[in-house]
Scaffold this motif. Sequence first.
Motif, mmCIF file in Angstrom:
data_model
loop_
_atom_site.group_PDB
_atom_site.id
_atom_site.type_symbol
_atom_site.label_atom_id
_atom_site.label_comp_id
_atom_site.label_asym_id
_atom_site.label_seq_id
_atom_site.Cartn_x
_atom_site.Cartn_y
_atom_site.Cartn_z
ATOM 1 N N ASP A 157 -7.625 -1.256 3.440
ATOM 2 C CA ASP A 157 -7.173 -0.419 4.554
ATOM 3 C C ASP A 157 -5.678 -0.650 4.795
ATOM 4 O OD1 ASP A 157 -6.545 0.647 7.013
ATOM 5 O OD2 ASP A 157 -8.492 0.140 7.905
ATOM 6 N N LYS A 158 -4.896 0.350 4.466
ATOM 7 C CA LYS A 158 -3.446 0.160 4.510
ATOM 8 C C LYS A 158 -2.929 -0.014 5.942
ATOM 9 C CE LYS A 158 0.377 1.330 1.624
ATOM 10 N NZ LYS A 158 0.740 2.038 0.398
ATOM 11 N N VAL A 159 -3.520 0.711 6.857
ATOM 12 C CA VAL A 159 -3.074 0.600 8.250
ATOM 13 C C VAL A 159 -3.332 -0.815 8.757
ATOM 14 C CG1 VAL A 159 -3.426 1.462 10.599
ATOM 15 C CG2 VAL A 159 -3.435 3.050 8.656
ATOM 16 N N LYS A 160 -4.536 -1.306 8.475
ATOM 17 C CA LYS A 160 -4.881 -2.691 8.838
ATOM 18 C C LYS A 160 -3.910 -3.668 8.160
ATOM 19 C CE LYS A 160 -8.281 -3.815 11.568
ATOM 20 N NZ LYS A 160 -8.628 -2.509 12.027
ATOM 21 N N ALA A 161 -3.604 -3.358 6.917
ATOM 22 C CA ALA A 161 -2.721 -4.243 6.145
ATOM 23 C C ALA A 161 -1.360 -4.366 6.831
ATOM 24 C CB ALA A 161 -2.565 -3.722 4.722
ATOM 25 N N PHE A 162 -0.845 -3.244 7.270
ATOM 26 C CA PHE A 162 0.447 -3.281 7.982
ATOM 27 C C PHE A 162 0.340 -4.149 9.234
ATOM 28 C CE2 PHE A 162 2.064 0.371 5.538
ATOM 29 C CZ PHE A 162 3.397 -0.001 5.432
ATOM 30 N N GLU A 163 -0.785 -3.975 9.928
ATOM 31 C CA GLU A 163 -1.002 -4.732 11.153
ATOM 32 C C GLU A 163 -0.976 -6.234 10.855
ATOM 33 O OE1 GLU A 163 -4.794 -4.309 13.611
ATOM 34 O OE2 GLU A 163 -3.858 -2.318 13.640
ATOM 35 N N VAL A 164 -1.735 -6.624 9.852
ATOM 36 C CA VAL A 164 -1.839 -8.048 9.496
ATOM 37 C C VAL A 164 -0.497 -8.572 8.989
ATOM 38 C CG1 VAL A 164 -2.913 -9.672 7.881
ATOM 39 C CG2 VAL A 164 -4.311 -7.948 9.022
ATOM 40 N N ALA A 165 0.169 -7.757 8.199
ATOM 41 C CA ALA A 165 1.452 -8.196 7.619
ATOM 42 C C ALA A 165 2.504 -8.418 8.711
ATOM 43 C CB ALA A 165 1.946 -7.160 6.616
ATOM 44 N N ASN A 166 2.274 -7.822 9.849
ATOM 45 C CA ASN A 166 3.233 -7.968 10.949
ATOM 46 C C ASN A 166 2.965 -9.166 11.849
ATOM 47 O OD1 ASN A 166 5.521 -6.252 11.225
ATOM 48 N ND2 ASN A 166 4.106 -4.511 11.214
ATOM 49 N N ILE A 167 1.836 -9.830 11.623
ATOM 50 C CA ILE A 167 1.521 -10.975 12.489
ATOM 51 C C ILE A 167 2.344 -12.185 12.044
ATOM 52 C CG2 ILE A 167 -0.310 -12.479 13.381
ATOM 53 C CD1 ILE A 167 -2.310 -10.251 12.651
ATOM 54 N N TRP A 168 3.079 -12.753 12.940
ATOM 55 C CA TRP A 168 4.001 -13.845 12.609
ATOM 56 C C TRP A 168 4.343 -14.583 13.889
ATOM 57 C CZ3 TRP A 168 5.618 -16.066 8.205
ATOM 58 C CH2 TRP A 168 6.766 -16.896 8.238
ATOM 59 N N ASP A 169 4.838 -15.764 13.788
ATOM 60 C CA ASP A 169 5.303 -16.592 14.913
ATOM 61 C C ASP A 169 4.189 -17.456 15.490
ATOM 62 O OD1 ASP A 169 7.964 -16.382 14.947
ATOM 63 O OD2 ASP A 169 8.078 -14.773 16.424
ATOM 64 N N GLU A 170 3.372 -16.884 16.391
ATOM 65 C CA GLU A 170 2.320 -17.692 17.011
ATOM 66 C C GLU A 170 1.254 -18.040 15.984
ATOM 67 O OE1 GLU A 170 2.651 -18.777 20.239
ATOM 68 O OE2 GLU A 170 4.600 -17.853 19.780
ATOM 69 N N GLU A 171 0.899 -17.039 15.233
ATOM 70 C CA GLU A 171 -0.144 -17.187 14.225
ATOM 71 C C GLU A 171 0.330 -16.523 12.953
ATOM 72 O OE1 GLU A 171 -3.530 -15.180 16.008
ATOM 73 O OE2 GLU A 171 -4.545 -17.131 15.868
ATOM 74 N N ILE A 172 -0.076 -17.078 11.798
ATOM 75 C CA ILE A 172 0.316 -16.451 10.526
ATOM 76 C C ILE A 172 -0.918 -16.341 9.628
ATOM 77 C CG2 ILE A 172 1.815 -16.577 8.512
ATOM 78 C CD1 ILE A 172 3.674 -18.403 10.132
ATOM 79 N N PRO A 173 -1.376 -15.106 9.395
ATOM 80 C CA PRO A 173 -2.546 -14.949 8.516
ATOM 81 C C PRO A 173 -2.171 -15.166 7.052
ATOM 82 C CG PRO A 173 -1.741 -12.798 9.252
ATOM 83 C CD PRO A 173 -0.862 -13.827 9.898
ATOM 84 N N ILE A 174 -3.037 -15.828 6.296
ATOM 85 C CA ILE A 174 -2.827 -15.939 4.845
ATOM 86 C C ILE A 174 -4.039 -15.370 4.113
ATOM 87 C CG2 ILE A 174 -1.191 -17.881 4.910
ATOM 88 C CD1 ILE A 174 -3.507 -19.783 4.309
ATOM 89 N N GLY A 175 -3.807 -14.841 2.952
ATOM 90 C CA GLY A 175 -4.878 -14.220 2.175
ATOM 91 C C GLY A 175 -4.375 -12.924 1.562
ATOM 92 N N ILE A 176 -5.319 -12.215 0.950
ATOM 93 C CA ILE A 176 -4.941 -10.925 0.358
ATOM 94 C C ILE A 176 -4.871 -9.902 1.474
ATOM 95 C CG2 ILE A 176 -5.621 -9.094 -1.249
ATOM 96 C CD1 ILE A 176 -7.069 -11.317 -2.840
ATOM 97 N N ILE A 177 -3.718 -9.325 1.640
ATOM 98 C CA ILE A 177 -3.507 -8.398 2.746
ATOM 99 C C ILE A 177 -3.781 -6.958 2.322
ATOM 100 C CG2 ILE A 177 -1.696 -7.480 4.275
ATOM 101 C CD1 ILE A 177 -0.582 -10.382 4.319
ATOM 102 N N TYR A 178 -3.422 -6.662 1.092
ATOM 103 C CA TYR A 178 -3.659 -5.297 0.611
ATOM 104 C C TYR A 178 -3.902 -5.309 -0.891
ATOM 105 C CZ TYR A 178 -3.214 -0.285 -0.029
ATOM 106 O OH TYR A 178 -3.460 1.022 -0.333
ATOM 107 N N LYS A 179 -4.843 -4.495 -1.301
ATOM 108 C CA LYS A 179 -5.097 -4.385 -2.738
ATOM 109 C C LYS A 179 -5.603 -2.987 -3.048
ATOM 110 C CE LYS A 179 -7.774 -6.479 -6.437
ATOM 111 N NZ LYS A 179 -8.748 -7.513 -6.777
ATOM 112 N N GLU A 180 -5.000 -2.389 -4.033
ATOM 113 C CA GLU A 180 -5.402 -1.034 -4.407
ATOM 114 C C GLU A 180 -5.229 -0.899 -5.917
ATOM 115 O OE1 GLU A 180 -2.815 1.957 -2.685
ATOM 116 O OE2 GLU A 180 -3.586 3.471 -4.074
ATOM 117 N N GLU A 181 -6.231 -0.369 -6.590
ATOM 118 C CA GLU A 181 -6.100 -0.164 -8.038
ATOM 119 C C GLU A 181 -5.242 1.077 -8.273
ATOM 120 O OE1 GLU A 181 -7.342 -2.424 -10.051
ATOM 121 O OE2 GLU A 181 -8.432 -3.456 -8.432
ATOM 122 N N MET A 182 -4.332 0.971 -9.204
ATOM 123 C CA MET A 182 -3.506 2.137 -9.543
ATOM 124 C C MET A 182 -2.977 1.958 -10.967
ATOM 125 S SD MET A 182 -0.100 1.367 -7.265
ATOM 126 C CE MET A 182 -0.812 0.918 -5.694
#
Lengths: 280, 554
Positions: free
Chosen positions: A222-247
């Motif tokens: 989910d690209k929209v979700k991915a943008f959301e997660v990629a923007n989380i920084w400072d207080e908390e920082i998510p790690i993991g695969i944020i976006y994946k799409e076959e192309m």
Amino acid sequence: MSTKYATYETAWCPGCGNFAILDALKDTLNKLNLSPHQVLVVGGIGQAAKLPQYINTNGFEGLHGRALPVAIAAKIANHNLKVIVNTGDGDSYGEGGNHFIHNIRRNVDITHFVHDNQIYGLTKGQSSPTSGLGHVTDFTPNGVFNKPLNPLTMALSLGAGFVARAFSGEKDHLVEIMQEAINYKGYAIVDILQPCVSFNKVNTFAWYKDRVYKLKDHDYKDKVKAFEVANIWDEEIPIGIIYKEEMPSYTDNFGFLKEKPLIEQDTSKETVKKLIEDFI
Amino acid sequence: MEYNVLIGGEAGQGMKTLTSVFSQMIHKRGFYLFTLADYMSRVRGGHNFFQLRFSDDKLYSHCEKLDVIIALNQETCDLHLGRLKEDGVVLADTNVKSNDSRLVTIKAKELATEVGNVRTMSTVLLGALLKLFGLDEEYLEEIFSHKFNEKITNQNLESYQRGQSLVEQKFKTSKGNKAERLLINGNQAIALGALAANMKFYSAYPMTPATSIMSYLVTKAEEAKIIVEQAEDEIAAINMAIGAASVGVRAMTGTSGGGFSLMVEGLGLAGIAEIPLVIALVQRPGPATGLPTRTEQADLKFAINASQGEFGRIVISLNSPEDAFYQTTRAFNLAEKYQLPVILLSDQYLADATQTVNLFDLDKVAIERSIEDEPSSDYKRYALSETGISPRALPGYHSGVVINHDSDEHDEEGNITESAQVRNDMVNKRAMKFSLAKNDIQEPKVLGIENPQILLLGWGSTYSQLKDAVELLNENERRYGALVFGDIWPLPTKKFLDSYKTSEKIINVEQNSTAQLASLIKETTGKDIDLNILRYDGRPLSADEIIEKVLEVE
Ligand SMILES: Cc1ncc(C[n+]2csc(CCOP(=O)(O)OP(=O)(O)O)c2C)c(N)n1
Ligand code: SF4
Ligand SMILES: [Mg+2]
């Protein structure tokens, strides 16, 4: 840690996050069952970029900021090689920023591990494109004024098909992500948070440790979700695969590369003869 | 028999098609052709012209005196009338005015409109032009039907016939001598040379006048099974070529001075990492943006000295399209033999001048790869050796063998080191292979008399004007000769020193303002050259101009 890829003396400071990244890479290559001669590790210049020196695979240590053009062309020339870039945040996003942008567009099947210590290590502590606002260094005595660049949202907006974040202090998790990234068919970027014990007194091991959490139930399609997660920084920082799409990746655009790599294809004398004769 | 035609007008007036069709009709009849393009750095408008010289004998350069001017606008007539011979003709539409009795106007536009396609106006002029030389429509249909659909082809054929009926033959032409020859420019010859050398990867960023190497290659990429990649900038272009070359394919990049400026750090990388790399540097007048579409030879010292640090590179300046083809194939062999960058130095004059040349002979092309196919298990990429050349094995093909390339000073295995001893060993090793490379360097080409009384010097594309100039000078008094350098770094000095002893006067001819060749000769041999013929207004020297100035200074 796997010993197949040898152990060398390094020029890194004790406690540096680069050690864990190097170990993780060796473990990853081992898990993927890759022999040293099948892998090419490319670096630019910097502390992180010394990694090719410390691993027993094919290596190319090029110019500051120029790891990507070397890496993608090596892959295009011989796509049987696994091509991996290990280099710094300054190298990737500063000096090499233009190549970062355009190689996302190009989508050659390589893996880009950015050792993001939010600082210029080798040149002794200047701010980097990912240094936070207000970060005081010897070179920014009043704190950094320039807004930090977010490599993940940048990659997403440029259409990258594999975007992840990891932390050198979570090695097993890092190995998992490295495997996924290397197996991904196309350009994969992993921004790896890496403490620099000597020059980054703000973003320390503890600073990262307190903030990082592993993504759970995240829909990386989910690209929209991915943008959301990629923007989380400072207080908390998510790690993991944020976006994946076959192309399709770059080499898929060339029919003749399906049979065998470029290096094993010759331009026949008959073809050249015909092309010359077109000028008669 | 020899004639010189100028076709001029604004960009977008059909001048290009007119020129190309005329060229092909002349070429196919078996005449030799030399076409000079003079165009401005803009897409529409401006004053642009082509100068087409043709003969039944081989031609090497352009010529200033004109027999016919096709003036697609008033400006062309005004600007070039002074160069028209006494018995010459200006051919133009009725909108062009002049008191000069040599102007012949025809209702080209009106007739083209009658035919139903005003854009065939230039074909009306083409018909009249060929008629002036007593040439009919042979090959015309073939050429047009290759370019256009049936309707437009027929309109053009009709317009051509109308043009033919409007004027009388004025010039005598011989029967051409038909043979399989090429009509080609310098950049196309470089591109074909690269393909003949089995180049697999070309990365570049567009920059006039180098762009047409890439634009030719990209149209043949599928057929030739090569990759042509437009890079994001010249830094990427050279680093990509280096990356491709580092794993073993033959790779090349091409640019003009501005782009080469950006490539400089990469050039040093190829030097220290010992990557075989071929770079085409097609010069235009600088510095910075300079005169984008014009010609100059002012990057000689830059090409030789670019980059920090010390390392060997070979610089080959290109003399003609044939030379460009064969030297490009040779450049790849040298780059691989000595594992260093080879720069092919061309310029806008050679890049854009389309000319008739002999068929390129693939039997004269050897591909020498210099690759180690069976490296031992203790293989070292930068192994020290007696010659300074380390056997070059490729990554990915030998289990147990890994290949490391490094831009840092490195040890034999390609790992970073700051050891003083290793540094010395590596600097010496790289210097050693470069001195060995000197054995492969070719002496300059000799034109006219060997060891003459009056010696002219030149390099690169001025070969063509010098060839014509020396021939004409010797017609009066046989005492002229020229040495024209192809290989220019390392500078071959033997022939020069021989002639230096015997000639009374040496005149150096260059397209720059500081006489860079003369200064290089001074630096290398200690010999002074006092007389220079220099041109740096962006326009090519002509043989006539060289002759005039030689007679002035000698
Ligand atoms: C063209 C060029 N400019 C500057 C440098 C100096 N330099 C080397 S590494 C570096 C920055 C390194 O920062 P980063 O990429 O974040 O790597 P780190 O050392 O932090 O791992 C700089 C500025 C260089 N080697 N080359
Ligand atoms: S300077 Fe920083 S990044 Fe470099 S080795 Fe030391 S701790 Fe690691
Ligand atoms: Mg850094």
